[in-house]
Scaffold this active site. Sequence first.
Site, PDB file in Angstrom:
ATOM      1  N   ILE A  14       0.847  -1.204   0.000  1.00  0.00           N
ATOM      2  CA  ILE A  14       0.000   0.000   0.000  1.00  0.00           C
ATOM      3  C   ILE A  14       0.873   1.241   0.000  1.00  0.00           C
ATOM      4  CG2 ILE A  14      -1.540   1.340   1.441  1.00  0.00           C
ATOM      5  CD1 ILE A  14      -3.050  -0.986   2.117  1.00  0.00           C
ATOM      6  N   THR A  16       4.627   3.208   2.128  1.00  0.00           N
ATOM      7  CA  THR A  16       5.604   3.087   3.206  1.00  0.00           C
ATOM      8  C   THR A  16       5.392   4.257   4.168  1.00  0.00           C
ATOM      9  OG1 THR A  16       7.060   4.207   1.693  1.00  0.00           O
ATOM     10  CG2 THR A  16       7.471   1.866   2.035  1.00  0.00           C
ATOM     11  N   LYS A  37       2.203  -3.877   8.891  1.00  0.00           N
ATOM     12  CA  LYS A  37       3.196  -2.809   8.828  1.00  0.00           C
ATOM     13  C   LYS A  37       4.491  -3.404   9.344  1.00  0.00           C
ATOM     14  CE  LYS A  37      -0.196   0.775   8.804  1.00  0.00           C
ATOM     15  NZ  LYS A  37      -0.764   2.057   9.252  1.00  0.00           N
ATOM     16  N   ASP A 141      -1.097  11.199  17.008  1.00  0.00           N
ATOM     17  CA  ASP A 141      -0.774  12.285  16.087  1.00  0.00           C
ATOM     18  C   ASP A 141      -2.008  12.447  15.217  1.00  0.00           C
ATOM     19  OD1 ASP A 141       1.765  12.614  13.466  1.00  0.00           O
ATOM     20  OD2 ASP A 141       0.350  14.033  14.386  1.00  0.00           O
TER      21      ASP A 141
END
Length: 279
Positions: A14, A16, A37, A141
Amino acid sequence: MSYSIQDYEVVCTIGTGSYGICNKIKRKKDGKILLWKELDYGGMSEKEKTMLVSEVNLLRELKHKHIVRYYDRIIDRSTTTLYIIMEYCEGGDLATYINKMKNDGKAVDENFIWKICYQIVLALRECHNRHKNGGIILHRDLKPANVFLDSNMDVKLGDFGLARMLCSETSFAKTFVGTPYYMSPEQMNQMSYNEKSDVWSLGCLLFELCTFRPPFTANKQRELALKICSGRFPRLPTRYSDDLNKFISYMLQVDQAQRPTVEQLAVHSLLIKHVTPDE
Ligand SMILES: CN(C)CCCNS(=O)(=O)c1cccc(Nc2nc(OCC3CCCCC3)c3[nH]cnc3n2)c1
């Protein structure tokens, strides 16, 4: 039951992230589509590896309908790679969605914005309550690229601290990569990041869903800091209601004491009036 990487097949890459490669995968035993991931822990010190393990264990505990579900982790010592297996969100991320709407010249529907707001508030409430129950809060975040959508276009808050999990020096680099449009006034004044900083970021995110730009923009960090600390930003386009404008302004208050908690947002009459509680 813990799997090994042989139990999955890679469908496609998908992208990086700042931590490594992100692959769409299929679980062989039942064909379930997931995502992993990859993190290369090769360069990490023992301390950083310990921190990584504790953060991954925290991800495992976060179970909520509007938080990306963590499934498993696989360690491949031969390549010093950690694979974090998580829920795949068919709708992609909000950053991609906003860019697409902007390029297509379309405006985001107000009802969709209220729904996104409500679901992120519920996800943040889960995180903040966990903090109260003694769990270490994961650094969030909150920005469009970390908010994903499932096949029903419902919110899945993702990427908790993953990017931060990288070795500490890179997280230093990460902090200074990209313009911190969503940084709260208290963070600009080097005060600590706290739960009300999430509310500020949510206000910025909703503003950007309405206008396709953050509420505070500048070419230089110094100028941006002044704008953020002034707390002055344009009213939403008139297509959006006074209710929505008021609710976003409520979150974008410079003084943290005036700014609502996630708990206060979740039960606020303006929000309840515009959403069908799915709880
Ligand atoms: C940074 N972005 C602008 C790049 C495009 C972002 N959208 S996308 O990659 O195309 C896309 C299209 C369709 C479905 C999904 N689903 C998805 N993506 C995740 O992370 C994306 C990843 C984040 C780090 C950088 C590389 C991309 C998930 N994490 C947990 N569940 C996830 N489900 C993503």
